[in-house]
Write a protein that holds these residues in place. Structure first.
Motif, PDB file in Angstrom:
ATOM      1  N   PHE A 315      66.115  23.516 -65.879  1.00  0.00           N
ATOM      2  CA  PHE A 315      66.169  24.774 -65.140  1.00  0.00           C
ATOM      3  C   PHE A 315      65.907  25.996 -66.018  1.00  0.00           C
ATOM      4  CE2 PHE A 315      69.096  22.651 -61.884  1.00  0.00           C
ATOM      5  CZ  PHE A 315      68.127  22.651 -60.891  1.00  0.00           C
ATOM      6  N   ALA A 316      65.771  25.805 -67.319  1.00  0.00           N
ATOM      7  CA  ALA A 316      65.657  26.949 -68.225  1.00  0.00           C
ATOM      8  C   ALA A 316      64.481  27.875 -67.892  1.00  0.00           C
ATOM      9  CB  ALA A 316      65.575  26.466 -69.672  1.00  0.00           C
ATOM     10  N   PRO A 317      63.274  27.354 -67.573  1.00  0.00           N
ATOM     11  CA  PRO A 317      62.175  28.282 -67.246  1.00  0.00           C
ATOM     12  C   PRO A 317      62.479  29.135 -66.017  1.00  0.00           C
ATOM     13  CG  PRO A 317      61.311  26.103 -67.787  1.00  0.00           C
ATOM     14  CD  PRO A 317      62.794  25.947 -67.660  1.00  0.00           C
ATOM     15  N   LEU A 318      63.129  28.560 -65.009  1.00  0.00           N
ATOM     16  CA  LEU A 318      63.492  29.331 -63.817  1.00  0.00           C
ATOM     17  C   LEU A 318      64.502  30.420 -64.166  1.00  0.00           C
ATOM     18  CD1 LEU A 318      64.239  28.078 -60.256  1.00  0.00           C
ATOM     19  CD2 LEU A 318      65.984  29.391 -61.451  1.00  0.00           C
ATOM     20  N   ALA A 319      65.504  30.034 -64.962  1.00  0.00           N
ATOM     21  CA  ALA A 319      66.531  31.003 -65.354  1.00  0.00           C
ATOM     22  C   ALA A 319      65.920  32.180 -66.102  1.00  0.00           C
ATOM     23  CB  ALA A 319      67.588  30.318 -66.217  1.00  0.00           C
TER      24      ALA A 319
END
Length: 344
Positions: A315-319
Motif C-alpha cells: 500500500f505504500a505507493p497509494l499512501a
C-alpha cells in the motif's frame, strides 16, 4: 495489445455526478506508477449505470489523460450491437487504442451469434482499432467459445486479444490451441494471473485488473516477474497480494427475520468501499449496487489490515500519492460510518 498490467478503473462519483477531478487523480496515480494501460468504463467502472453521455465523457477524459503516457482501452460492450457500434465509434474518435466488448448479457446469444452478429460487425467497421472480447459467463449468461474466437482472429486481425474471465483453465488452454502463439490472452481474474501466465499451455501475457486500482505497482510487478519467468519472486508477491483478490466478491451469511441469508457483495462494491476507507477518490456505487453489510465491511477492512501488517510495501505507493495514513484510517471506526447497512 502490449503485455503488462491494465487497470479496470472505477468511476468515482461525487453525489449524483461523475467526479471528474477524482477521475483524473486516479488516472494520475496509475500513470505515475507506470501502468501499461487504463480501461475506462468497463463493468468495474459501473458502465451499466452510466448514461451514454457520461460514458462518453469518461472515455474522453481518460483517453486524453493517457495520451503519450500509457495505453487506453474503452468499454464499449452492450447486449445491443447497434449500441456497441455507436460506443466504439465514439471511443475511436476519442483516440483510444482498443475497445473492450463484453459478451451480450441477458438475451443470451450463442457463441456463433456473438461472433457473427456482434463482434464481427464491430471489427469490420473499425479495422484499425483493436477489438478485445471480454468473456465472463458468470456475469453475462453467454460465452464466446475458443473456436469462434479463433475464427474471428482469422477473419479480422484486429481481434487479436481476449480478456479471459471464465475461471476455466481448460477453456483458456483451448483458446491458446485454437488461436495460436501470436494471439494475446489477458487474465480477467486477478486471482488467476499466476496460473494463467506461468502455464505454458495458456501463456497469458497480462491482466486487466481490479485490485490494481489500489495496488498498481504490485500488480504490474507481478506481471513483469511472471513474464520474465522470475517464478520464486512472483510466488512471494502473489502470496502477499492474495488477500486483496478476495475483494472481487465478498460473501457473508447474514441474519434475517426468517433465518440465515447468503449475501454477496460483488465487484466493484467491496473495492470502492475500501477506497472510501483509505481516503482515495471513489464515492459510493450507483444503485442498484448500494452498501455492504457490517460483517461484509469487516471482511474488507480485515483484508486490508492483513496486507498492511504483513506487507506494508503493497500500500505504500497509494499512501504516498494520496498522502494518507493507511494504519490510521484502517483503525478509525468513524470512517466506517455510512458505509454499511445497520440492519439486514
Amino acid at each position: 495489445m502490449n503485455s503488462g498490467c491494465y487497470t479496470a478503473m472505477v468511476t468515482p462519483f461525487d453525489g449524483a455526478a461523475v467526479d471528474e477531478t477524482g477521475l483524473t487523480r486516479l488516472a494520475d496515480f496509475q500513470i505515475q506508477i507506470g501502468i501499461t494501460g487504463l480501461l475506462a468504463v468497463g463493468p468495474t467502472g459501473e458502465s451499466p449505470t452510466l448514461a451514454w453521455q457520461e460514458h462518453h465523457r469518461v472515455v474522453q477524459i481518460i483517453s486524453q489523460h493517457a495520451k503519450g503516457k500509457c495505453l487506453c482501452i474503452a468499454g464499449a460492450g452492450s447486449n445491443n450491437t447497434k449500441e456497441a457500434l455507436s460506443a466504439t465509434r465514439h471511443a475511436a474518435e476519442a483516440g483510444v487504442d482498443a475497445v473492450l466488448l463484453v459478451d451480450p448479457y441477458y438475451n443470451g446469444p450463442s457463441s456463433l451469434e456473438i461472433r457473427k452478429e456482434y463482434l464481427a460487425p464491430v471489427a469490420a467497421a473499425f479495422p484499425d482499432l483493436s477489438i478485445i472480447p471480454y468473456i465472463i459467463p458468470g456475469r453475462t449468461g453467454a460465452q464466446l467459445l475458443p473456436d469462434d474466437l479463433a475464427l474471428l482472429f482469422r477473419e479480422h486481425p484486429n481481434v487479436n486479444t481476449v480478456k479471459e474471465a471464465t475461471g476455466d483453465l481448460d477453456n483458456m488452454r483451448r483458446t491458446r490451441q485454437c488461436c495460436g502463439p501470436e494471439f494475446t490472452i489477458f487474465s480477467g481474474d486477478d486471482g488467476l494471473v499466476y496460473e494463467m501466465i506461468s502455464d505454458p499451455e495458456i501463456a497469458a501475457t497480462g491482466v486487466i485488473s481490479v485490485v490494481s486500482n489500489i495496488v498498481p505497482k504490485a500488480m504490474s510487478d507481478l506481471v513483469r516477474l511472471l513474464v520474465d519467468k522470475e517464478i520464486d519472486q512472483a510466488k512471494r508477491l502473489v502470496d502477499a497480494l492474495r488477500p486483496l483478490f478476495g475483494l472481487v466478491t465478498v460473501k457473508t451469511v447474514e441474519k434475517s427475520p426468517y433465518g440465515d441469508v447468503v449475501c454477496r457483495a460483488r465487484n466493484p462494491l467491496a473495492l470502492k468501499t475500501l477506497m472510501q476507507v483509505l481516503g482515495v477518490p471513489s464515492g459510493p456505487c450507483r444503485p442498484p449496487l448500494g452498501k455492504m453489510s457490517r460483517s461484509g465491511l469487516d471482511v474488507v477492512v480485515n483484508i486490508a489490515k492483513t496486507v498492511q501488517s504483513k506487507n506494508p510495501e503493497i500500500f505504500a505507493p497509494l499512501a504516498e500519492f494520496f498522502d494518507v495514513d493507511i494504519d490510521g484510517r484502517l483503525n478509525d471506526e468513524r470512517l466506517l460510518e455510512g458505509l454499511y447497512y445497520p440492519t439486514y
